[in-house]
Design a protein around this motif. Sequence first.
Motif, PDB file in Angstrom:
ATOM      1  N   TYR A  11       0.892  -1.158   0.000  1.00  9.31           N
ATOM      2  CA  TYR A  11       0.000   0.000   0.000  1.00  9.31           C
ATOM      3  C   TYR A  11       0.930   1.207   0.000  1.00  9.31           C
ATOM      4  O   TYR A  11       1.518   1.517   1.043  1.00  9.31           O
ATOM      5  N   ALA A  35      -3.116 -12.812  13.541  1.00 15.04           N
ATOM      6  CA  ALA A  35      -3.654 -11.713  14.336  1.00 15.04           C
ATOM      7  C   ALA A  35      -4.126 -10.573  13.437  1.00 15.04           C
ATOM      8  O   ALA A  35      -3.836 -10.543  12.242  1.00 15.04           O
ATOM      9  N   GLY A  39      -2.184  -9.361   7.639  1.00 11.99           N
ATOM     10  CA  GLY A  39      -2.222  -9.316   6.178  1.00 11.99           C
ATOM     11  C   GLY A  39      -3.239 -10.279   5.574  1.00 11.99           C
ATOM     12  O   GLY A  39      -3.199 -10.567   4.373  1.00 11.99           O
ATOM     13  N   LYS A  40      -4.156 -10.747   6.393  1.00 13.90           N
ATOM     14  CA  LYS A  40      -5.133 -11.743   5.919  1.00 13.90           C
ATOM     15  C   LYS A  40      -6.071 -11.161   4.859  1.00 13.90           C
ATOM     16  O   LYS A  40      -6.252 -11.755   3.791  1.00 13.90           O
ATOM     17  N   THR A  42      -5.615  -8.534   3.116  1.00 15.94           N
ATOM     18  CA  THR A  42      -4.813  -8.159   1.951  1.00 15.94           C
ATOM     19  C   THR A  42      -4.579  -9.373   1.050  1.00 15.94           C
ATOM     20  O   THR A  42      -4.642  -9.257  -0.179  1.00 15.94           O
TER      21      THR A  42
HETATM   22  P1  ADP Z   1      -5.620  -8.473   8.607  1.00 20.24           P
HETATM   23  O1  ADP Z   1      -6.699  -8.771   7.624  1.00 20.24           O
HETATM   24  O2  ADP Z   1      -4.790  -9.676   8.934  1.00 20.24           O
HETATM   25  O3  ADP Z   1      -6.141  -7.800   9.833  1.00 20.24           O
HETATM   26  P2  ADP Z   1      -4.787  -6.482   6.692  1.00 20.24           P
HETATM   27  O4  ADP Z   1      -4.551  -7.244   5.454  1.00 20.24           O
HETATM   28  O5  ADP Z   1      -6.062  -5.738   6.823  1.00 20.24           O
HETATM   29  O6  ADP Z   1      -4.586  -7.456   7.940  1.00 20.24           O
HETATM   30  O7  ADP Z   1      -3.593  -5.438   6.907  1.00 20.24           O
HETATM   31  C1  ADP Z   1      -2.224  -5.793   6.734  1.00 20.24           C
HETATM   32  C2  ADP Z   1      -1.351  -4.556   6.920  1.00 20.24           C
HETATM   33  O8  ADP Z   1      -1.590  -3.626   5.863  1.00 20.24           O
HETATM   34  C3  ADP Z   1      -1.621  -3.803   8.205  1.00 20.24           C
HETATM   35  O9  ADP Z   1      -0.394  -3.309   8.673  1.00 20.24           O
HETATM   36  C4  ADP Z   1      -2.520  -2.679   7.777  1.00 20.24           C
HETATM   37  O10 ADP Z   1      -2.370  -1.573   8.622  1.00 20.24           O
HETATM   38  C5  ADP Z   1      -2.023  -2.393   6.380  1.00 20.24           C
HETATM   39  N1  ADP Z   1      -3.118  -1.880   5.523  1.00 20.24           N
HETATM   40  C6  ADP Z   1      -4.278  -2.504   5.233  1.00 20.24           C
HETATM   41  N2  ADP Z   1      -5.026  -1.771   4.396  1.00 20.24           N
HETATM   42  C7  ADP Z   1      -4.300  -0.661   4.132  1.00 20.24           C
HETATM   43  C8  ADP Z   1      -4.517   0.490   3.324  1.00 20.24           C
HETATM   44  N3  ADP Z   1      -5.642   0.634   2.597  1.00 20.24           N
HETATM   45  N4  ADP Z   1      -3.551   1.429   3.291  1.00 20.24           N
HETATM   46  C9  ADP Z   1      -2.423   1.286   3.997  1.00 20.24           C
HETATM   47  N5  ADP Z   1      -2.146   0.223   4.776  1.00 20.24           N
HETATM   48  C10 ADP Z   1      -3.072  -0.734   4.851  1.00 20.24           C
END
Ligand code: ADP
Length: 226
Positions: A11, A35, A39-40, A42
């Motif tokens: 991102y 946790a 990155g799940k 994502t």
């Molecule tokens: P999970 O689903 O395991 O909770 P995410 O995939 O949502 O994790 O997030 C993985 C990482 O990417 C985290 O550090 C989160 O803060 C970051 N992140 C997620 N979405 C965005 C975004 N749109 N912009 C910037 N960072 C992001």
Amino acid sequence: MLELRQVETWYGNIQALKGIDISVRPGEIITLIGANGAGKSTTLMTISGLVPPRRGEILFEGKSIHERAPDAIVALGICQVPEGRHIFPSLTVAENLDMGAFLRRDRLAIRNDLDYVFDLFPILAERRHQPGGTLSGGEQQMLAISRALMARPKLLLLDEPSLGLAPLVVRLIFQIIRKINSENETTIFLVEQNAHMALQVAHRGYVLENGEILMEGTADTLLHNE
Ligand code: ADP
Ligand code: ADP
């Protein structure tokens, strides 16, 4: 069926996935646990084309898909149920389900599938004429899963279906996930923070931490490493 090879997703200048390898065989339920922030989501969005990877490749049934648009990926048979029960609140249950079948033309097959999901979740049949927004959280999750099934996916991506739901409702939903998998060979990719529940339903799992795969194994192995 699905293969992620050294996938990196960013991102801007934040790296969310750091070269992950995942492979999913046809007919299995695999779970990706980790946790909050691991990155799940994502990973799921990378597979479904919403956040394309910067490096690495993704193959689905032997074809590379990491440069395709989300609707082209749906058309291949990959369907995602996003986190947070995305349904259309002002449309009825029946209309929501109909939206799931929008790419299909065979009305008879659609009717059969409607009967099938009403059989899986009888409560949705009872509420078919109610607006989706009037359903309870658990019912909305059932509707979101059912709407995805109406597209007849080969691969169903589920993002934290247990989130915010009562344990009994979660157990019911997980039982149905098993049923969907065993009755019509729908391959399931289940993302969960609730590792214990996820490993009870999945055949195999991957543990994700800080954008990296920490461990991989059968549900039994991972349960004993918890
Ligand atoms: P999970 O689903 O395991 O909770 P995410 O995939 O949502 O994790 O997030 C993985 C990482 O990417 C985290 O550090 C989160 O803060 C970051 N992140 C997620 N979405 C965005 C975004 N749109 N912009 C910037 N960072 C992001
Ligand atoms: P057919 O091709 O004759 O419909 P299947 O074995 O594909 O037979 O399906 C058996 C039953 O399961 C049917 O009633 C069908 O509606 C339902 N079904 C099959 N696959 C799915 C799916 N992915 N989602 C929802 N229902 C399905």
